[in-house]
Design a protein around this motif. Structure first.
Motif, PDB file in Angstrom:
ATOM      1  N   GLY A 210       0.754  -1.209   0.014  1.00  0.00           N
ATOM      2  CA  GLY A 210       0.127   0.169   0.503  1.00  0.00           C
ATOM      3  C   GLY A 210       0.472   1.287  -0.206  1.00  0.00           C
ATOM      4  N   SER A 211       2.066   1.440   0.453  1.00  0.00           N
ATOM      5  CA  SER A 211       2.660   2.358   0.869  1.00  0.00           C
ATOM      6  C   SER A 211       3.084   2.593  -0.559  1.00  0.00           C
ATOM      7  CB  SER A 211       3.510   2.371   2.007  1.00  0.00           C
ATOM      8  OG  SER A 211       4.268   3.440   1.853  1.00  0.00           O
ATOM      9  N   SER A 212       3.949   1.248  -0.976  1.00  0.00           N
ATOM     10  CA  SER A 212       4.753   1.902  -2.521  1.00  0.00           C
ATOM     11  C   SER A 212       3.445   2.172  -4.042  1.00  0.00           C
ATOM     12  CB  SER A 212       5.543  -0.025  -2.501  1.00  0.00           C
ATOM     13  OG  SER A 212       6.046  -0.366  -2.290  1.00  0.00           O
ATOM     14  N   ALA A 213       2.755   2.222  -3.609  1.00  0.00           N
ATOM     15  CA  ALA A 213       1.527   2.286  -3.969  1.00  0.00           C
ATOM     16  C   ALA A 213       1.349   4.082  -4.252  1.00  0.00           C
ATOM     17  CB  ALA A 213       0.050   1.792  -4.467  1.00  0.00           C
ATOM     18  N   ALA A 214       1.104   4.219  -2.423  1.00  0.00           N
ATOM     19  CA  ALA A 214       1.173   5.463  -2.289  1.00  0.00           C
ATOM     20  C   ALA A 214       2.379   6.993  -2.805  1.00  0.00           C
ATOM     21  CB  ALA A 214       1.137   5.746  -0.945  1.00  0.00           C
ATOM     22  N   ALA A 215       3.491   5.905  -3.209  1.00  0.00           N
ATOM     23  CA  ALA A 215       5.065   6.935  -3.124  1.00  0.00           C
ATOM     24  C   ALA A 215       4.916   6.752  -4.997  1.00  0.00           C
ATOM     25  CB  ALA A 215       5.801   5.755  -2.899  1.00  0.00           C
ATOM     26  N   ALA A 216       4.149   5.852  -5.599  1.00  0.00           N
ATOM     27  CA  ALA A 216       3.904   5.592  -7.144  1.00  0.00           C
ATOM     28  C   ALA A 216       2.800   7.171  -6.829  1.00  0.00           C
ATOM     29  CB  ALA A 216       3.479   4.777  -7.991  1.00  0.00           C
TER      30      ALA A 216
END
Length: 273
Positions: free
Chosen positions: A22-28
């Motif tokens: 989920g955090s990686s998706a937010a970063a992208a």
């Protein structure tokens, strides 16, 4: 249900993967943030005020050295965020000693409950209620229902130390459902969408990642129907355990235990500003 350190490590690994994805998706999406592996867990920052901003899953694969913690703390300081560590009580006790020695304060607890699948029968879905997967055409409505539920938590039991703006909750749920394999469900009552819920299957674990009912449809069995349907489908998919996280002594914990969930372990919430 007995929880060994091996089972706790398995559950924490699933939680780590959920937070990291989920955090990686937010970063992208935003072009900022970070997801850093740390001692078998993850240090995550999605966006200011996000429920995904945390250090999770630690204590089952070694203890980080001072230099690693220094670097993590610098990363959080650079984005102006406190560091929140969620540490399972079955983790290596050396972690608690290490963190408290660095100035981390104990601010709260959360409980992890679980039940075997398929396990004992769940209550039948009440007559007049249908539970089905939620398609993309109703995503915004589903998101509205669930975000409102998160924004108005239990008042029974130990209060949470956190409050999240509704728009931040909505962003986090959107990222998790888009990238982390979270499956959405809706409950239909009297021809209307009455509630929404989600679940994620990871390595045989069904993570119950939220549920909410529209106020006008409460106390008609909607929550029970959503739980029964998710447990049945998780068992069919080959999951052997379902887990849910609650505040200690909350209505959510009480309802889960009524439906066959046992308290497996507690996570200590440690924060450093």
């Amino acid at each position: 249900m007995f929880c060994s350190t091996e089972l706790a490590a398995r559950i924490e690994s699933a939680e780590t993967d959920l937070i990291a994805t989920g955090s990686s998706a937010a970063a992208a999406r935003l072009g900022e943030g970070f997801t850093i592996p740390l001692a078998g867990g993850v240090a995550s920052f999605a966006e200011p005020g996000s429920p995904l901003n945390k250090v999770a899953g630690l204590g089952f694969d070694g203890v980080p050295n001072v230099q690693e913690l220094d670097e993590i703390e610098k990363r959080y300081a650079a984005v102006g965020s406190p560091i929140q560590v969620e540490l399972a009580q079955l983790a290596d006790p050396a972690f608690a000693e290490l963190l408290t020695g660095r100035g981390y304060r104990l601010v709260n607890f959360e409980n992890v409950l679980g039940r075997a699948l398929p396990g004992p029968p769940t209550p039948a879905i009440p007559e007049g209620i249908e539970v089905r997967p939620s398609d993309d055409t109703e995503f915004d409505l589903w998101l509205d229902i669930v975000a409102d539920g998160f924004a108005h938590p239990d008042t029974q039991g130990v209060a949470s130390h956190e409050e999240f703006p509704r728009e931040i909750i909505a962003s986090a749920m959107r990222d998790l459902t888009a990238t982390a394999g979270v499956q959405r469900y809706v409950a239909i009552r009297d021809g209307q969408i009455a509630g929404g819920a989600s679940v994620r299957h990871h390595s045989g674990i069904a993570q119950l990642t939220g549920a909410a009912t529209i106020p006008t449809h409460r106390r008609h069995g909607v929550q029970s129907a959503l739980l029964s349907a998710r447990l049945e489908r998780a068992a069919t998919a080959g999951c052997d355990i379902a887990v849910i996280t609650t505040q200690p002594g909350s209505k959510s914990q009480q309802n889960a235990q009524r439906r066959g969930f046992d308290l497996l372990y507690t996570r200590a919430i440690l924060v450093k500003e």
